[in-house]
Scaffold this active site. Structure first.
Site, short mmCIF file in Angstrom:
data_model
loop_
_atom_site.label_atom_id
_atom_site.label_comp_id
_atom_site.label_asym_id
_atom_site.label_seq_id
_atom_site.Cartn_x
_atom_site.Cartn_y
_atom_site.Cartn_z
N LYS A 3 -10.32 -55.67 28.04
CA LYS A 3 -10.98 -55.21 29.27
C LYS A 3 -11.74 -56.38 29.92
CE LYS A 3 -10.27 -50.63 29.42
NZ LYS A 3 -10.58 -49.82 28.25
N LYS B 211 1.43 -47.83 35.83
CA LYS B 211 0.69 -47.98 37.10
C LYS B 211 0.39 -49.45 37.38
CE LYS B 211 -2.57 -45.04 36.00
NZ LYS B 211 -1.95 -44.27 34.92
N LYS C 125 8.75 -51.55 31.51
CA LYS C 125 8.06 -50.31 31.14
C LYS C 125 7.38 -49.72 32.38
CE LYS C 125 4.17 -48.57 28.54
NZ LYS C 125 2.79 -48.57 28.65
P1 ADP Z 1 -0.19 -46.62 32.69
O1 ADP Z 1 0.53 -47.69 31.90
O2 ADP Z 1 0.63 -46.13 33.84
O3 ADP Z 1 -1.59 -47.02 33.09
P2 ADP Z 1 -1.50 -45.13 30.66
O4 ADP Z 1 -1.79 -46.39 29.92
O5 ADP Z 1 -2.63 -44.43 31.36
O6 ADP Z 1 -0.34 -45.41 31.72
O7 ADP Z 1 -0.76 -44.15 29.69
C1 ADP Z 1 -1.12 -42.85 29.42
C2 ADP Z 1 -0.21 -42.34 28.32
O8 ADP Z 1 1.17 -42.32 28.74
C3 ADP Z 1 -0.25 -43.19 27.06
O9 ADP Z 1 -0.28 -42.31 25.96
C4 ADP Z 1 1.04 -43.98 27.08
O10 ADP Z 1 1.50 -44.20 25.76
C5 ADP Z 1 1.98 -43.07 27.84
N1 ADP Z 1 2.91 -43.89 28.65
C6 ADP Z 1 2.58 -44.60 29.75
N2 ADP Z 1 3.65 -45.24 30.27
C7 ADP Z 1 4.70 -44.96 29.45
C8 ADP Z 1 6.08 -45.32 29.45
N3 ADP Z 1 6.60 -46.09 30.39
N4 ADP Z 1 6.86 -44.84 28.47
C9 ADP Z 1 6.34 -44.03 27.49
N5 ADP Z 1 5.05 -43.65 27.45
C10 ADP Z 1 4.22 -44.09 28.40
#
Ligand code: ADP
Ligand code: TRP
Length: 318
Positions: free
Chosen positions: A109, A191, A188
């Protein structure tokens, strides 16, 4: 067996979140007593905007319920459990500084430009409180959260050594059986990369995003490799086995362009989430139901938490 997981209210959900986290979390409620909460105290460490926080918490709640979460799962807001901050403090007093200093997520962070506040540093203690207060056995998390579950185990051990065998050792289960969902650029979906396809996005925008998924430049007539194509990877998430086999066959035999595949992908995507979309529209008009769903969960989870806190207070001499 008690299964617990927390979710950050981090904005509009995408299909990576759905297949990577929401769907597996909902399936877990069939295997034991499931607790699932919206980690709004944790969100405060990085989101000092009251209206945005409120909106995001509301969005996650609506989206989960719209996607089929039932009352079998105790679903609640972390901040509705009043025992949590007190328990966090008590755990803080058995947590060595060094343990927190080693945590990757804090360092990450800071590397991403967040200013180092105490909440961010103490984040794993709050998470340990979440886990330990419900005497959770299983904590399914993404890889990035595994270290935090280990910290919770370490804290539980130290607490039990000092005060008696009160807390239960949790196990983390890493969701690595869940495939990584690719985004519109083939990386992957996240966001952070701006390559997401939202679950509840506007039809026109989603269509545009799907039609814009990056592929190689093989001409229409050339045979193509489904395993290497993000369009096919996404299609497989929504399609039946026979639909997926038919698309793979079309790729391999040629005369089938990526444009065709993208159109088919949009159609299955749109159909798959249709009932959820309808349910979500209904919920948005009945936020009272969403609130009462969360309150019911908080009531039951709060009873469990209160019981643990009582034992803990007594054992530490309060
Ligand atoms: P982002 O990467 O969009 O910020 P988050 O980190 O908030 O998403 O992820 C929230 C949840 O969704 C986590 O448990 C993460 O493991 C799952 N997740 C996010 N993106 C993916 C992906 N592309 N494939 C599988 N699981 C995902
Ligand atoms: N820190 C977790 C995340 O960012 C969310 C969370 C908070 C959590 N408390 C928890 C997850 C307890 C599991 C158990 O994803």
């Amino acid at each position: 067996m008690r299964i617990l997981s927390g979710i950050q209210p981090s904005g509009t959900i995408h299909i990576g979140n759905y297949f990577g986290m929401m769907k597996p979390a909902m399936e877990l409620s069939k295997k034991g007593e499931a607790f699932l909460f919206i980690a709004d105290y944790h969100a405060l460490t990085v989101l000092p905007e009251p209206e945005k926080l409120r909106e995001r918490v509301r969005d996650v709640a609506v989206d989960f319920i719209a996607c089929g979460l039932t009352e079998e799962t105790l679903f609640f807001k972390q901040s509705d459990i009043l025992s949590i901050p007190e328990f966090t403090w008590i755990l803080s007093c058995v947590t060595p500084m060094g343990l927190l200093e080693r945590c990757h997520s804090y360092k990450d962070k800071l590397a991403h430009g967040f200013s180092p506040n105490h909440g961010l540093f103490a984040y794993p203690v709050l998470m340990a409180a979440d886990i330990l207060i419900y005497k959770s056995n299983i904590v399914p998390v993404g890889k990035d959260q595994k270290q935090h579950v280990e910290v919770a185990r370490d804290i539980a051990q130290r607490f039990n050594n000092k005060y008696g065998n009160i807390l239960v050792m949790p196990e983390s289960t890493i969701r690595d059986d869940v495939a990584i969902v690719p985004g519109t650029d083939g990386q992957k979906m996240s966001k952070t990369y701006g390559n997401t396809i939202e679950l509840f996005g506007n039809e026109k925008e989603i269509r545009k995003k799907i039609m814009g998924i990056v592929t190689d430049s093989k001409p229409l007539e050339a045979p193509k490799e489904p395993e290497k194509c993000p369009v096919f990877a996404l299609y497989k998430l929504f399609a039946s086995e026979s639909q997926a086999a038919a698309m793979a066959e079309n790729y391999r035999k040629g005369g089938y362009g990526y444009g065709h595949a993208k159109k088919e992908l949009f159609d299955v995507f749109w159909e798959y989430f249709r009932p959820f979309r309808t349910r979500r529209e209904e919920l948005l008009k009945d936020m009272g139901y969403v609130d009462s769903f969360l309150k019911k969960g908080a009531q039951k989870a709060g009873e469990v938490a209160g019981k643990t806190l009582k034992e803990v207070r007594e054992s530490v001499g309060l």
